[in-house]
Design a protein around this motif. Sequence first.
Motif, PDB file in Angstrom:
ATOM      1  N   THR A  79     -22.949   7.847   9.863  1.00 56.09           N
ATOM      2  CA  THR A  79     -21.858   7.834   8.901  1.00 56.09           C
ATOM      3  C   THR A  79     -20.961   9.050   9.085  1.00 56.09           C
ATOM      4  O   THR A  79     -19.748   8.962   8.964  1.00 56.09           O
ATOM      5  N   SER A  80     -21.539  10.186   9.409  1.00 52.22           N
ATOM      6  CA  SER A  80     -20.757  11.414   9.559  1.00 52.22           C
ATOM      7  C   SER A  80     -19.837  11.373  10.775  1.00 52.22           C
ATOM      8  O   SER A  80     -18.911  12.165  10.871  1.00 52.22           O
ATOM      9  N   ASP A  81     -20.071  10.444  11.713  1.00 54.88           N
ATOM     10  CA  ASP A  81     -19.237  10.319  12.904  1.00 54.88           C
ATOM     11  C   ASP A  81     -18.021   9.427  12.688  1.00 54.88           C
ATOM     12  O   ASP A  81     -17.116   9.405  13.514  1.00 54.88           O
ATOM     13  N   LYS A  82     -18.000   8.689  11.593  1.00 54.30           N
ATOM     14  CA  LYS A  82     -16.895   7.773  11.338  1.00 54.30           C
ATOM     15  C   LYS A  82     -15.653   8.528  10.881  1.00 54.30           C
ATOM     16  O   LYS A  82     -15.752   9.525  10.165  1.00 54.30           O
ATOM     17  N   VAL A  83     -14.494   8.020  11.280  1.00 52.21           N
ATOM     18  CA  VAL A  83     -13.234   8.579  10.809  1.00 52.21           C
ATOM     19  C   VAL A  83     -13.113   8.240   9.329  1.00 52.21           C
ATOM     20  O   VAL A  83     -13.221   7.080   8.939  1.00 52.21           O
ATOM     21  N   ARG A  84     -12.894   9.248   8.510  1.00 52.80           N
ATOM     22  CA  ARG A  84     -12.892   9.062   7.060  1.00 52.80           C
ATOM     23  C   ARG A  84     -11.578   8.479   6.561  1.00 52.80           C
ATOM     24  O   ARG A  84     -10.517   8.722   7.116  1.00 52.80           O
ATOM     25  N   SER A  85     -11.671   7.760   5.486  1.00 56.43           N
ATOM     26  CA  SER A  85     -10.519   7.155   4.844  1.00 56.43           C
ATOM     27  C   SER A  85      -9.606   8.234   4.253  1.00 56.43           C
ATOM     28  O   SER A  85     -10.091   9.223   3.704  1.00 56.43           O
ATOM     29  N   PRO A  86      -8.297   8.020   4.324  1.00 57.48           N
ATOM     30  CA  PRO A  86      -7.362   8.966   3.716  1.00 57.48           C
ATOM     31  C   PRO A  86      -7.154   8.723   2.226  1.00 57.48           C
ATOM     32  O   PRO A  86      -6.285   9.339   1.612  1.00 57.48           O
ATOM     33  N   CYS A  87      -7.948   7.861   1.632  1.00 56.55           N
ATOM     34  CA  CYS A  87      -7.804   7.510   0.218  1.00 56.55           C
ATOM     35  C   CYS A  87      -7.896   8.758  -0.664  1.00 56.55           C
ATOM     36  O   CYS A  87      -8.774   9.599  -0.481  1.00 56.55           O
ATOM     37  N   VAL A  88      -6.953   8.853  -1.618  1.00 59.64           N
ATOM     38  CA  VAL A  88      -6.950   9.965  -2.565  1.00 59.64           C
ATOM     39  C   VAL A  88      -7.086   9.454  -4.002  1.00 59.64           C
ATOM     40  O   VAL A  88      -6.756  10.150  -4.950  1.00 59.64           O
ATOM     41  N   SER A  89      -7.542   8.216  -4.137  1.00 61.07           N
ATOM     42  CA  SER A  89      -7.767   7.570  -5.440  1.00 61.07           C
ATOM     43  C   SER A  89      -6.509   7.470  -6.305  1.00 61.07           C
ATOM     44  O   SER A  89      -6.575   7.557  -7.522  1.00 61.07           O
ATOM     45  N   VAL A  90      -5.377   7.325  -5.641  1.00 62.53           N
ATOM     46  CA  VAL A  90      -4.109   7.029  -6.314  1.00 62.53           C
ATOM     47  C   VAL A  90      -3.649   5.713  -5.702  1.00 62.53           C
ATOM     48  O   VAL A  90      -2.879   5.680  -4.754  1.00 62.53           O
ATOM     49  N   CYS A  91      -4.174   4.619  -6.216  1.00 63.61           N
ATOM     50  CA  CYS A  91      -4.031   3.314  -5.569  1.00 63.61           C
ATOM     51  C   CYS A  91      -2.946   2.468  -6.223  1.00 63.61           C
ATOM     52  O   CYS A  91      -3.168   1.911  -7.298  1.00 63.61           O
ATOM     53  N   ALA A  92      -1.800   2.413  -5.570  1.00 60.58           N
ATOM     54  CA  ALA A  92      -0.706   1.563  -6.030  1.00 60.58           C
ATOM     55  C   ALA A  92       0.195   1.281  -4.837  1.00 60.58           C
ATOM     56  O   ALA A  92       0.583   2.207  -4.120  1.00 60.58           O
ATOM     57  N   LEU A  93       0.484   0.008  -4.614  1.00 62.46           N
ATOM     58  CA  LEU A  93       1.340  -0.366  -3.495  1.00 62.46           C
ATOM     59  C   LEU A  93       2.792  -0.362  -3.942  1.00 62.46           C
ATOM     60  O   LEU A  93       3.128  -0.838  -5.023  1.00 62.46           O
ATOM     61  N   ASP A  94       3.666   0.156  -3.076  1.00 61.49           N
ATOM     62  CA  ASP A  94       5.091   0.146  -3.383  1.00 61.49           C
ATOM     63  C   ASP A  94       5.705  -1.182  -2.953  1.00 61.49           C
ATOM     64  O   ASP A  94       4.987  -2.102  -2.539  1.00 61.49           O
ATOM     65  N   GLU A  95       7.019  -1.304  -3.039  1.00 63.04           N
ATOM     66  CA  GLU A  95       7.705  -2.553  -2.697  1.00 63.04           C
ATOM     67  C   GLU A  95       7.579  -2.924  -1.219  1.00 63.04           C
ATOM     68  O   GLU A  95       7.814  -4.061  -0.846  1.00 63.04           O
ATOM     69  N   ASP A  96       7.182  -1.962  -0.369  1.00 70.22           N
ATOM     70  CA  ASP A  96       6.978  -2.229   1.061  1.00 70.22           C
ATOM     71  C   ASP A  96       5.512  -2.473   1.409  1.00 70.22           C
ATOM     72  O   ASP A  96       5.145  -2.469   2.585  1.00 70.22           O
ATOM     73  N   ASP A  97       4.638  -2.635   0.388  1.00 72.69           N
ATOM     74  CA  ASP A  97       3.199  -2.858   0.568  1.00 72.69           C
ATOM     75  C   ASP A  97       2.497  -1.630   1.153  1.00 72.69           C
ATOM     76  O   ASP A  97       1.528  -1.744   1.877  1.00 72.69           O
ATOM     77  N   ILE A  98       3.013  -0.441   0.837  1.00 73.41           N
ATOM     78  CA  ILE A  98       2.417   0.816   1.287  1.00 73.41           C
ATOM     79  C   ILE A  98       1.875   1.540   0.069  1.00 73.41           C
ATOM     80  O   ILE A  98       2.564   1.692  -0.941  1.00 73.41           O
ATOM     81  N   CYS A  99       0.640   1.998   0.164  1.00 76.14           N
ATOM     82  CA  CYS A  99       0.013   2.720  -0.941  1.00 76.14           C
ATOM     83  C   CYS A  99       0.721   4.057  -1.140  1.00 76.14           C
ATOM     84  O   CYS A  99       0.943   4.802  -0.182  1.00 76.14           O
ATOM     85  N   ILE A 100       1.063   4.371  -2.388  1.00 71.67           N
ATOM     86  CA  ILE A 100       1.750   5.624  -2.669  1.00 71.67           C
ATOM     87  C   ILE A 100       0.806   6.824  -2.581  1.00 71.67           C
ATOM     88  O   ILE A 100       1.256   7.965  -2.497  1.00 71.67           O
ATOM     89  N   GLY A 101      -0.492   6.575  -2.564  1.00 73.52           N
ATOM     90  CA  GLY A 101      -1.470   7.663  -2.462  1.00 73.52           C
ATOM     91  C   GLY A 101      -1.834   8.023  -1.035  1.00 73.52           C
ATOM     92  O   GLY A 101      -1.701   9.167  -0.615  1.00 73.52           O
ATOM     93  N   CYS A 102      -2.256   7.017  -0.271  1.00 75.73           N
ATOM     94  CA  CYS A 102      -2.756   7.295   1.087  1.00 75.73           C
ATOM     95  C   CYS A 102      -1.799   6.864   2.197  1.00 75.73           C
ATOM     96  O   CYS A 102      -2.036   7.151   3.359  1.00 75.73           O
TER      97      CYS A 102
END
Length: 60
Positions: free
Chosen positions: A3-26
């Motif tokens: 698990t420690s070798d996996k590339v980690r998610s950039p998620c910052v727990s601010v989950c909302a998609l904008d009008e272009d389907d892009i998360c405003i958090g990550c």
Amino acid sequence: MKTSDKVRSPCVSVCALDEDDICIGCHRSGDEILRWTSMTNEERRDVLRLVAEREKKVAL
């Protein structure tokens, strides 16, 4: 692969998609978020490159 070798998610727990389907958090697309757990490390690095480009555009 450990698990420690996996590339980690950039998620910052601010989950909302904008009008272009892009998360405003990550800055990942909805599709990238959904597929993240099944991506290889190389695919994840590719997404992180796109994330960096998207973050630059937002910062301007």
